[in-house]
Write an enzyme that holds these catalytic residues in place. Structure first.
Site, PDB file in Angstrom:
ATOM      1  N   ASN A 262       0.869  -1.173   0.000  1.00 55.78           N
ATOM      2  CA  ASN A 262       0.000   0.000   0.000  1.00 55.78           C
ATOM      3  C   ASN A 262       0.909   1.227   0.000  1.00 55.78           C
ATOM      4  OD1 ASN A 262      -1.760   2.078   0.504  1.00 55.78           O
ATOM      5  ND2 ASN A 262      -2.332   1.385   2.575  1.00 55.78           N
TER       6      ASN A 262
ATOM      7  N   LYS B  95       0.111   4.264  -0.193  1.00 55.22           N
ATOM      8  CA  LYS B  95      -0.497   5.460   0.427  1.00 55.22           C
ATOM      9  C   LYS B  95      -0.281   6.668  -0.502  1.00 55.22           C
ATOM     10  CE  LYS B  95      -0.026   3.204   4.835  1.00 55.22           C
ATOM     11  NZ  LYS B  95       0.112   3.298   6.273  1.00 55.22           N
TER      12      LYS B  95
ATOM     13  N   HIS C 269      -9.308   1.159   5.253  1.00 56.88           N
ATOM     14  CA  HIS C 269      -8.003   1.385   5.893  1.00 56.88           C
ATOM     15  C   HIS C 269      -8.179   2.333   7.072  1.00 56.88           C
ATOM     16  CE1 HIS C 269      -3.880   2.588   6.574  1.00 56.88           C
ATOM     17  NE2 HIS C 269      -3.529   1.474   5.950  1.00 56.88           N
TER      18      HIS C 269
ATOM     19  N   GLU D 131      -6.528   4.746   8.028  1.00 58.23           N
ATOM     20  CA  GLU D 131      -6.350   6.176   7.699  1.00 58.23           C
ATOM     21  C   GLU D 131      -7.619   6.741   7.073  1.00 58.23           C
ATOM     22  OE1 GLU D 131      -2.674   5.585   5.557  1.00 58.23           O
ATOM     23  OE2 GLU D 131      -1.776   4.972   7.455  1.00 58.23           O
TER      24      GLU D 131
ATOM     25  N   GLY E  18       3.155   2.478  10.716  1.00 56.07           N
ATOM     26  CA  GLY E  18       4.089   3.584  10.522  1.00 56.07           C
ATOM     27  C   GLY E  18       4.845   3.975  11.782  1.00 56.07           C
TER      28      GLY E  18
ATOM     29  N   SER F  87       4.023  -1.952  10.234  1.00 60.34           N
ATOM     30  CA  SER F  87       5.480  -2.016  10.367  1.00 60.34           C
ATOM     31  C   SER F  87       6.071  -3.372   9.990  1.00 60.34           C
ATOM     32  CB  SER F  87       5.918  -1.596  11.772  1.00 60.34           C
ATOM     33  OG  SER F  87       5.536  -0.249  12.032  1.00 60.34           O
TER      34      SER F  87
HETATM   35  P1  13P Z   1       3.453   0.498   7.591  1.00 59.63           P
HETATM   36  O1  13P Z   1       3.962  -0.775   6.994  1.00 59.63           O
HETATM   37  O2  13P Z   1       4.156   1.725   7.072  1.00 59.63           O
HETATM   38  O3  13P Z   1       3.381   0.439   9.086  1.00 59.63           O
HETATM   39  O4  13P Z   1       1.937   0.674   7.060  1.00 59.63           O
HETATM   40  C1  13P Z   1       1.047  -0.379   7.224  1.00 59.63           C
HETATM   41  C2  13P Z   1      -0.204  -0.038   6.502  1.00 59.63           C
HETATM   42  O5  13P Z   1      -0.960   0.816   6.919  1.00 59.63           O
HETATM   43  C3  13P Z   1      -0.479  -0.746   5.239  1.00 59.63           C
HETATM   44  O6  13P Z   1      -1.766  -0.523   4.811  1.00 59.63           O
END
Ligand code: 13P
Length: 249
Positions: free
Chosen positions: A9, A11, A94, A96, A172, A212
């Site tokens: 992903n 983002k 998601h 977010e 993250g 992560s």
């Molecule tokens: P990270 O791997 O950066 O922690 O993000 C995970 C995520 O939200 C994937 O959709």
């Protein structure tokens, strides 16, 4: 037998040209992988990345989708637009989208049903925040999001559903759930799907872990019995890291 599934992903990262250059480098490196591999660029980069992926084994995914088929929805992207771009998979719910853009379980469920009706595979994201975990609500919150997201989804549609368990506190942050904690939650999710759709659906459903995931923790996470793949954010932005995660399976 479930197939491992590694999804990146991106983002709000990578322009169309950066995305295309990235997958041209990535695709040959994962060409022999026995696992399912997906990248989900921003809407703006779907065309360029999709073109660069033609003839490869890497699937093209979108990070979101409108809850409506067409019409007066400024700024939204419809299922037909995504299909036309060669998108096969949509990531929905998601954290977010939930936390920053106020997407509710009800809206996410509407999107899930529309995406399934339009023939997409759906990666439905669920997971608790840190306060929810610390107050002992991790399982109830996660399973609540799961059943609300799948409301009115039929058993025969479950073959096109993938679940991504992403504890919000691990996204993250560099903090990963321990493999055991993640596996425990995946087991809860699997059992819940079993109670909603029966044991064969529970056995078949692919559950990705996200939060992560890095080359140095991927192997341990992916070796757990209920962890069938990863939804990778930050580490999916570097070819060598994403390749290493695909090859950790
Ligand atoms: P990270 O791997 O950066 O922690 O993000 C995970 C995520 O939200 C994937 O959709």
């Amino acid at each position: 037998m479930r197939n491992y599934y590694i999804a990146g992903n991106w983002k709000m990262n990578k322009t169309p040209s950066e995305g295309a250059a990235f997958v041209k480098e990535l695709a040959p490196k994962v060409a022999g992988a026995k696992v399912k591999v997906l990248v989900a660029p921003s809407f703006a980069a779907l065309q360029a990345v999709g073109d660069a992926l033609k003839g490869t084994n890497v699937l093209l995914g979108a990070q979101n989708m409108a809850a409506e088929e067409s019409g007066a929805h400024t700024g939204e992207v419809s299922p037909a637009m995504l299909k036309d771009l060669g998108v096969k998979v949509v990531i929905l719910g998601h954290s977010e989208r939930r936390a920053i853009y106020g997407e509710t379980d009800q809206l996410i469920n509407k999107k899930v049903k529309l995406a399934l009706a339009q023939g997409f595979e759906v990666i439905l994201c669920v997971g608790e925040t840190l306060p929810e975990r610390e107050s002992g609500k991790a399982v109830s919150v996660t399973l609540g999001q799961l059943s609300a997201g799948l409301k009115d989804v039929q058993a025969e549609e479950m073959k096109n559903i993938v679940i991504a368990y992403e504890p919000v506190w691990a996204i993250g942050t560099g903090k990963t759930a321990t493999p055991q904690d993640a596996d425990d939650m995946h087991k809860e999710i699997r059992q819940n799907i079993g109670s909603l759709y029966g044991p064969p659906a529970a056995e078949a459903v692919v559950i990705q872990y996200g939060g992560s995931v890095k080359p140095d923790n991927a192997k341990e996470l992916l070796s757990m019995p209920n962890i069938d793949g990863a939804l990778v954010g930050g580490a999916s932005l570097k070819v060598s890291d994403f390749e290493a995660i695909v090859k950790a399976v």
